[in-house]
Design a protein around this motif. Structure first.
Motif, mmCIF file in Angstrom:
data_model
loop_
_atom_site.group_PDB
_atom_site.id
_atom_site.type_symbol
_atom_site.label_atom_id
_atom_site.label_comp_id
_atom_site.label_asym_id
_atom_site.label_seq_id
_atom_site.Cartn_x
_atom_site.Cartn_y
_atom_site.Cartn_z
ATOM 1 N N GLN A 87 0.816 -1.217 0.000
ATOM 2 C CA GLN A 87 0.000 0.000 0.000
ATOM 3 C C GLN A 87 0.858 1.279 0.000
ATOM 4 O O GLN A 87 0.438 2.319 0.511
ATOM 5 C CB GLN A 87 -1.000 0.003 1.167
ATOM 6 N N PHE A 93 2.827 8.202 3.559
ATOM 7 C CA PHE A 93 3.033 8.763 4.895
ATOM 8 C C PHE A 93 4.027 9.919 4.878
ATOM 9 O O PHE A 93 3.896 10.855 5.659
ATOM 10 C CB PHE A 93 3.466 7.664 5.877
ATOM 11 N N LEU B 311 -3.710 3.674 4.356
ATOM 12 C CA LEU B 311 -3.106 2.882 5.428
ATOM 13 C C LEU B 311 -2.650 1.522 4.908
ATOM 14 O O LEU B 311 -2.950 1.143 3.785
ATOM 15 C CB LEU B 311 -4.098 2.701 6.566
ATOM 16 N N SER B 312 -1.936 0.779 5.740
ATOM 17 C CA SER B 312 -1.633 -0.627 5.448
ATOM 18 C C SER B 312 -1.859 -1.405 6.730
ATOM 19 O O SER B 312 -1.923 -0.816 7.821
ATOM 20 C CB SER B 312 -0.193 -0.775 4.955
ATOM 21 N N PRO B 313 -1.977 -2.735 6.654
ATOM 22 C CA PRO B 313 -2.152 -3.517 7.882
ATOM 23 C C PRO B 313 -1.032 -3.220 8.874
ATOM 24 O O PRO B 313 -1.254 -3.152 10.084
ATOM 25 C CB PRO B 313 -2.066 -4.967 7.384
ATOM 26 N N THR B 315 0.786 -0.389 9.187
ATOM 27 C CA THR B 315 0.710 0.929 9.837
ATOM 28 C C THR B 315 -0.324 0.902 10.962
ATOM 29 O O THR B 315 -0.175 1.605 11.962
ATOM 30 C CB THR B 315 0.379 2.059 8.842
#
Lengths: 333, 333
Positions: A87, A93, B311-313, B315
């Motif tokens: 992602q 970020f 987002l990612s898992p 983060t």
């Protein structure tokens, strides 16, 4: 301006008015160490996770690139960025603090040249004034994403690559001092059926060859019209394969044919295996060493063919083959 | 042509000469079921994994879009595509068979409007003849990436979203019949500090509001100049929040303000929670229902503001906040 089916020419010659590179300790100890703007000895970059370290490194490169172009991040009209993590989190970020119009891109280790291609197009078509392009990777985030956590110390075959801890960014503008971005060849997804994720150089070589062939056809040039042609990160296994495939197609890539993954490390550095990789690798080699040669007038025209393996940890587990891509960009002094 | 800092106007009015949507059973049972080109009852699409299912679904949508535009995939000059899975594998792997020049993009659930924006630019600047734009998601691939495998049957709060099993693609050309793509507003990354991944509607609402405000400023229009303004997938929690935030900024979004995530499912369908999400959601709602209204002349001008949570898992596990983005595209009949 389209030249052939896959190549864009930018008649306005968008300029790289500033660029910056931030790398880790190992990259700093390599033969290009003195060419990088910042070498950070702390793999955590002062953060508490490698992922946070990567985005801090990327942010530092972006801010420094803007500064070197005599701008602040707030002046940037578009950011085009990507990385290798799930992602695209390093790009997203790192974009939170400056909050500029953001275009996330993904071509694995070829990401920087997709960014450059689109950035050149935005400037050339007068749809942006100051584009920031960039890409990053971090050895320890990539290792635990794709292989084993670095703390585990797993062994690797000599065909493996060493993902670079490296981030780079460049500012593109219509006018100003700096090397020009004159063409971009957008690659096709090519899959030669390789399933072994330790053989990424071999998997990516056909994509690099295809893009170089298409680029030369479109521009009507030969390899001799370039002072240097660098593939992204084929490494010591994939690069000779690419040379061999080119020769079989009647293209002699000559002595000016090199590879960013080979250039980044000394062969005798520990655990570099067949060479550097990761979106940061081709990015920092191009933005430091290769652009410097253009700026100093040692080279007049170079071609960088960034190569990307479009796999994921999950596709490897599911036994899939590795689709690859290569995007090429012409830089002129 | 730049209009304001974040908006592109496309004076040549690139046309959507063909588009296609392929969805899963649940999406087929929703209120828009009859508007989709293909509804597949088999969640595996005949494959042995959900990830392979997603890419087959995406491939089918791409081929059908080309066919409906009276082209084959081989005629397409550039593909701009993305999805939600790690390393964008649905887009990359579905590109293997046709092997067209490929630009991978990532804006999470806002991916389709980043694709449309760049595709519009490629056509408008005469740098491509036939661009295919597309995005996909699959409920079961997203669930096991971001939450729990669907087989586990974990419970969810009512603020959760239901990731759509849906893929869509559209062909953009300089000339031809079909709705026109006239403007694109590229969003900024906005983070309001929300850390709860079950509150994505609330997290994304500020990005949608920011992009709509910037779009109206740049174009000098009011919401009344649009027959319909649809956010991507804010759902039944985030959409009212966006409305409230707009009202606080003096913008009354009116009755024509809706949301693709709300439109996709009936509220009484099992486990739709606050509404649909995933890159496929906004894609198939736009390419079926919304474009049809333009084609039939019921609407003259619509704005779709796709929203993405970046987002990612990982983060989430690291306790990070959720950066969000929204890209808006104007379509005219």
């Amino acid at each position: 301006m389209q030249v052939g089916k896959q190549t864009w020419r930018f008649p306005s010659r968008p300029r790289i008015t500033g660029s910056a590179t931030v790398v880790g300790a190992k990259e700093g100890e390599g033969p290009l160490g003195s060419w990088f703007d910042e070498v950070e000895r702390d793999a955590y970059f002062g953060e508490n996770s490698f992922e946070k370290a990567e985005r801090i490194m990327f942010e530092r490169a972006q801010r420094l690139a803007a500064k070197k172009a005599n701008h602040s991040m707030e002046d940037v009209s578009h950011v085009i960025a990507g990385d290798l993590l799930a992602q695209n989190i390093s790009a997203s970020f790192s974009a939170r603090t400056h909050s500029r119009p953001h275009l996330g891109v993904f071509s694995a280790c070829a990401t920087i040249m997709e960014s450059f291609a689109l950035g050149g197009l935005l400037i050339d078509s007068l749809n942006s004034e100051k584009v920031l392009v960039g890409a990053s990777s971090h050895n320890s985030t990539a290792e635990r994403t794709f292989r084993y956590p670095t703390e585990y110390g797993g062994q690797k075959p000599q065909t493996a690559h060493c993902t670079a801890t490296a981030a780079g960014a460049a500012i593109l503008e219509a006018k100003g001092d700096g090397p020009a971005l004159t063409e971009a060849t957008i690659g096709r997804v090519i899959d030669f059926g390789i399933t072994n994720p330790w053989e990424m150089g071999a998997a990516m070589a056909p994509a690099a060859v295809d893009t170089l062939r298409v680029h030369l056809q479109a521009t009507g040039r030969s390899v001799l019209d370039y002072d240097l042609i660098a593939t992204g990160d084929l490494g010591r296994v994939g690069h000779p394969l690419a040379r061999q495939m080119l020769l079989e197609q009647g293209i002699d890539p000559g002595h000016q044919f090199t590879d960013c993954g080979i250039l980044l490390y000394n062969e005798n550095q520990p655990e570099v295996f067949s060479g550097g990789s990761g979106p940061g690798c081709c990015t920092v080699v191009t933005l430091s060493y290769l652009l410097k040669k253009l700026k100093e007038g040692k080279n007049k025209r170079i071609l960088v063919i960034a190569t990307g393996a479009l796999l994921s940890p999950l596709t490897v587990l599911q036994g899939d083959t590795i689709p690859c891509i290569a995007h090429a960009v012409t830089f002129e002094g």
